[in-house]
Design a protein around this motif. Structure first.
Motif, PDB file in Angstrom:
ATOM      1  N   GLU A 132     -70.636  72.134 141.946  1.00  0.00           N
ATOM      2  CA  GLU A 132     -72.020  71.936 142.395  1.00  0.00           C
ATOM      3  C   GLU A 132     -72.795  71.162 141.329  1.00  0.00           C
ATOM      4  O   GLU A 132     -72.760  71.491 140.141  1.00  0.00           O
ATOM      5  N   ASP A 166     -67.101  75.228 138.861  1.00  0.00           N
ATOM      6  CA  ASP A 166     -67.946  74.925 140.011  1.00  0.00           C
ATOM      7  C   ASP A 166     -68.233  73.427 140.057  1.00  0.00           C
ATOM      8  O   ASP A 166     -68.553  72.816 139.039  1.00  0.00           O
ATOM      9  N   LYS A 202     -68.853  65.148 140.566  1.00  0.00           N
ATOM     10  CA  LYS A 202     -67.868  65.873 141.369  1.00  0.00           C
ATOM     11  C   LYS A 202     -66.453  65.351 141.130  1.00  0.00           C
ATOM     12  O   LYS A 202     -65.489  66.121 141.106  1.00  0.00           O
TER      13      LYS A 202
END
Length: 173
Positions: A58, A56, A73
């Protein structure tokens, strides 16, 4: 009323700790004040030998103020790109190995095991590069770790983001 005064002969005495005792005491002291590591679990829909096909991206709120969301990210994108490149080949070999498993007495699964190990190594090298490039300077350490799944007794690979302890630089030698 009587007051006990310390023996003045012992007042100015400097006691030296052995080097090992001092190191253990300082490591325990520093580890006590480090926050728990952040665990990034696999978020993909395919898992091969505990390694998910993606993580992920996030941004966890615990890392606010420690690292920029864009850097996080970007790093997770690099890990996911490595997984995207290597895992489809492993899946094809796994399907082929399962079909031929009875004829080869399980030896047809060795290529999948070797490919999975190579993928894990490439992710570990990537995380080591990211640590040296950026995260060690920010007081963080990323690593790939094997953990027990919360829902079952199976093992999975997760990315641990550990907080490096801050060493007191003003403490006298």
């Amino acid at each position: 009323m009587s007051v006990l005064l310390p023996n003045m002969a012992d007042f100015d005495t400097i006691y030296e700790l052995e080097e090992e005792d001092e190191r253990v005491a300082s490591e325990e002291h520093l580890a006590r004040y480090c926050p728990e590591p952040v665990v990034m679990r696999g978020a993909g829909h395919i898992t091969v030998f505990g390694l998910s096909n993606k993580f992920d991206t996030e941004f966890p709120s615990v890392l606010t103020g420690k690292v920029a969301p864009e850097e996080f990210k970007t790093s997770m994108g690099r890990v996911n790109a490595c997984l995207k490149k290597n895992l489809p080949v492993s899946i094809k070999w796994l399907l082929c190995g399962c079909l031929c498993c009875c004829c080869t007495v399980g030896c047809s699964l060795w290529p999948v095991i070797c490919l999975n190990k190579r993928t894990r190594r490439s992710i570990q090298k990537l995380l080591e590069w990211e640590n040296n490039r950026l995260y060690h300077k920010l007081g963080l350490h990323w690593k790939l770790s094997k953990r027990k799944c919360e829902s079952s007794n199976m093992m999975e690979y997760v990315i641990l983001i550990e907080f490096l302890p801050k060493y007191p630089i003003f403490r006298p030698d």
